[in-house]
Design a protein around this motif. Structure first.
Motif, PDB file in Angstrom:
ATOM      1  N   LEU A 176       1.692  32.087 -26.402  1.00 18.45           N
ATOM      2  CA  LEU A 176       1.520  30.870 -27.205  1.00 18.45           C
ATOM      3  C   LEU A 176       1.395  31.197 -28.689  1.00 18.45           C
ATOM      4  CD1 LEU A 176      -0.923  28.881 -24.918  1.00 18.45           C
ATOM      5  CD2 LEU A 176       1.463  28.289 -25.442  1.00 18.45           C
ATOM      6  N   MET A 177       0.674  32.241 -29.012  1.00 16.53           N
ATOM      7  CA  MET A 177       0.505  32.614 -30.416  1.00 16.53           C
ATOM      8  C   MET A 177       1.838  33.023 -31.036  1.00 16.53           C
ATOM      9  SD  MET A 177      -3.119  34.652 -30.008  1.00 16.53           S
ATOM     10  CE  MET A 177      -3.030  35.453 -31.591  1.00 16.53           C
ATOM     11  N   LEU A 178       2.617  33.800 -30.300  1.00 13.58           N
ATOM     12  CA  LEU A 178       3.918  34.221 -30.818  1.00 13.58           C
ATOM     13  C   LEU A 178       4.830  33.019 -31.020  1.00 13.58           C
ATOM     14  CD1 LEU A 178       5.940  36.545 -31.494  1.00 13.58           C
ATOM     15  CD2 LEU A 178       6.746  36.248 -29.157  1.00 13.58           C
ATOM     16  N   LEU A 179       4.934  32.176 -29.997  1.00 17.34           N
ATOM     17  CA  LEU A 179       5.829  31.020 -30.106  1.00 17.34           C
ATOM     18  C   LEU A 179       5.319  30.018 -31.136  1.00 17.34           C
ATOM     19  CD1 LEU A 179       6.818  30.559 -26.363  1.00 17.34           C
ATOM     20  CD2 LEU A 179       8.159  31.575 -28.213  1.00 17.34           C
ATOM     21  N   GLY A 180       4.013  29.953 -31.301  1.00 19.29           N
ATOM     22  CA  GLY A 180       3.450  29.081 -32.329  1.00 19.29           C
ATOM     23  C   GLY A 180       3.778  29.552 -33.730  1.00 19.29           C
ATOM     24  N   SER A 181       3.942  30.854 -33.897  1.00 20.23           N
ATOM     25  CA  SER A 181       4.291  31.387 -35.213  1.00 20.23           C
ATOM     26  C   SER A 181       5.800  31.353 -35.459  1.00 20.23           C
ATOM     27  CB  SER A 181       3.767  32.819 -35.371  1.00 20.23           C
ATOM     28  OG  SER A 181       4.455  33.696 -34.512  1.00 20.23           O
ATOM     29  N   GLN A 182       6.577  31.027 -34.418  1.00 23.73           N
ATOM     30  CA  GLN A 182       8.037  30.911 -34.536  1.00 23.73           C
ATOM     31  C   GLN A 182       8.483  29.555 -33.994  1.00 23.73           C
ATOM     32  OE1 GLN A 182       9.905  34.336 -32.682  1.00 23.73           O
ATOM     33  NE2 GLN A 182       8.451  35.740 -33.600  1.00 23.73           N
ATOM     34  N   ARG A 183       7.838  28.508 -34.466  1.00 26.52           N
ATOM     35  CA  ARG A 183       8.017  27.160 -33.914  1.00 26.52           C
ATOM     36  C   ARG A 183       9.443  26.645 -33.965  1.00 26.52           C
ATOM     37  NH1 ARG A 183       2.583  24.450 -36.506  1.00 26.52           N
ATOM     38  NH2 ARG A 183       1.251  26.135 -35.795  1.00 26.52           N
ATOM     39  N   ASP A 184      10.209  27.076 -34.909  1.00 21.89           N
ATOM     40  CA  ASP A 184      11.564  26.554 -35.077  1.00 21.89           C
ATOM     41  C   ASP A 184      12.602  27.358 -34.310  1.00 21.89           C
ATOM     42  OD1 ASP A 184      11.077  28.739 -36.707  1.00 21.89           O
ATOM     43  OD2 ASP A 184      12.444  28.070 -38.275  1.00 21.89           O
ATOM     44  N   GLN A 185      12.166  28.321 -33.515  1.00 23.55           N
ATOM     45  CA  GLN A 185      13.108  29.189 -32.810  1.00 23.55           C
ATOM     46  C   GLN A 185      12.900  29.119 -31.304  1.00 23.55           C
ATOM     47  OE1 GLN A 185      12.932  33.244 -34.242  1.00 23.55           O
ATOM     48  NE2 GLN A 185      12.198  32.547 -36.224  1.00 23.55           N
ATOM     49  N   GLN A 186      14.009  29.327 -30.572  1.00 22.31           N
ATOM     50  CA  GLN A 186      13.900  29.542 -29.142  1.00 22.31           C
ATOM     51  C   GLN A 186      13.861  31.040 -28.938  1.00 22.31           C
ATOM     52  OE1 GLN A 186      17.028  27.560 -26.965  1.00 22.31           O
ATOM     53  NE2 GLN A 186      15.591  25.933 -26.490  1.00 22.31           N
ATOM     54  N   VAL A 187      12.904  31.493 -28.149  1.00 13.92           N
ATOM     55  CA  VAL A 187      12.710  32.924 -27.943  1.00 13.92           C
ATOM     56  C   VAL A 187      12.821  33.202 -26.448  1.00 13.92           C
ATOM     57  CG1 VAL A 187      11.170  34.878 -28.364  1.00 13.92           C
ATOM     58  CG2 VAL A 187      11.125  32.923 -29.921  1.00 13.92           C
ATOM     59  N   THR A 188      13.633  34.176 -26.087  1.00 14.65           N
ATOM     60  CA  THR A 188      13.789  34.504 -24.669  1.00 14.65           C
ATOM     61  C   THR A 188      12.545  35.217 -24.154  1.00 14.65           C
ATOM     62  OG1 THR A 188      14.766  36.685 -24.996  1.00 14.65           O
ATOM     63  CG2 THR A 188      16.295  34.785 -24.969  1.00 14.65           C
ATOM     64  N   THR A 189      12.391  35.184 -22.850  1.00 14.53           N
ATOM     65  CA  THR A 189      11.259  35.860 -22.227  1.00 14.53           C
ATOM     66  C   THR A 189      11.296  37.357 -22.527  1.00 14.53           C
ATOM     67  OG1 THR A 189      11.232  34.184 -20.504  1.00 14.53           O
ATOM     68  CG2 THR A 189      10.084  36.241 -20.025  1.00 14.53           C
ATOM     69  N   ARG A 190      12.471  37.927 -22.509  1.00 15.34           N
ATOM     70  CA  ARG A 190      12.605  39.357 -22.813  1.00 15.34           C
ATOM     71  C   ARG A 190      12.170  39.637 -24.257  1.00 15.34           C
ATOM     72  NH1 ARG A 190      13.956  42.699 -19.615  1.00 15.34           N
ATOM     73  NH2 ARG A 190      15.200  41.359 -18.287  1.00 15.34           N
ATOM     74  N   GLU A 191      12.565  38.785 -25.188  1.00 15.04           N
ATOM     75  CA  GLU A 191      12.162  38.962 -26.590  1.00 15.04           C
ATOM     76  C   GLU A 191      10.646  38.817 -26.748  1.00 15.04           C
ATOM     77  OE1 GLU A 191      16.169  37.319 -28.868  1.00 15.04           O
ATOM     78  OE2 GLU A 191      14.652  35.878 -28.185  1.00 15.04           O
ATOM     79  N   ILE A 192      10.078  37.858 -26.038  1.00 20.81           N
ATOM     80  CA  ILE A 192       8.617  37.690 -26.084  1.00 20.81           C
ATOM     81  C   ILE A 192       7.946  38.971 -25.609  1.00 20.81           C
ATOM     82  CG2 ILE A 192       6.630  36.449 -25.138  1.00 20.81           C
ATOM     83  CD1 ILE A 192       8.516  33.982 -24.888  1.00 20.81           C
ATOM     84  N   ALA A 193       8.413  39.477 -24.468  1.00 26.50           N
ATOM     85  CA  ALA A 193       7.836  40.699 -23.898  1.00 26.50           C
ATOM     86  C   ALA A 193       7.906  41.857 -24.892  1.00 26.50           C
ATOM     87  CB  ALA A 193       8.551  41.056 -22.596  1.00 26.50           C
ATOM     88  N   GLU A 194       9.041  42.007 -25.542  1.00 30.72           N
ATOM     89  CA  GLU A 194       9.200  43.088 -26.515  1.00 30.72           C
ATOM     90  C   GLU A 194       8.286  42.901 -27.720  1.00 30.72           C
ATOM     91  OE1 GLU A 194      13.374  43.099 -27.408  1.00 30.72           O
ATOM     92  OE2 GLU A 194      13.916  43.848 -25.418  1.00 30.72           O
TER      93      GLU A 194
END
Length: 145
Positions: free
Chosen positions: A14-32
């Protein structure tokens, strides 16, 4: 108070996606980006999607984005909901033998109250509050026992 590995991964996601609100991020990218194994992140993304905290798009151009609902979640409430442990301490040995002090133990109830006080302290904190800055420092993933 020690967080479960699952709660930790959900909060990091949630923190990562909250800091990149305008982007779609894949699960693999999140993991990395958060330094956590892919399968742990995949489980967290599924749970957060089911809680309407994330919008997930499948396919070649898919990914996850945090929702407004996800940004407004109470950190304490979310942690309380995600933590499926009954007690802070195990009152049964690995062999299944209950603690001989269990019948008159006051420690368990005191620890439950302390855990609730821990969560209550975080109830007023929203996920959006955790994402105001976009620090990229990676914290080590906790070992699961």
């Amino acid at each position: 108070m020690k967080l479960s590995a699952f709660v930790d991964v959900c909060l990091r996601t949630l923190m990562l996606l909250g800091s990149q609100r305008d982007q779609q991020v894949t699960t693999r990218e999140i993991a990395e980006q958060i330094g956590v194994p892919y399968n742990h992140v995949a489980k967290a993304v599924l749970e957060l999607r089911n809680r309407r905290a994330l919008e997930v798009t499948r396919g070649r151009y898919g990914g996850s984005q945090i929702t407004e609902h996800g940004l407004q979640l109470s950190v304490g409430g979310l942690m309380r909901d995600l933590d499926d442990r009954d007690d802070v301490v195990d009152c049964v040995s690995e062999a299944g033998v209950p603690c001989p002090l269990l019948a008159h133990c006051k420690l368990r109830s005191a620890l439950r109250r302390a855990r609730e006080a821990f969560y209550a302290e975080l109830d007023s904190l929203l996920v959006a509050d955790l994402t105001a800055t976009s620090a990229k420092a990676l914290l080590p993933f906790p070992l699961v026992h």
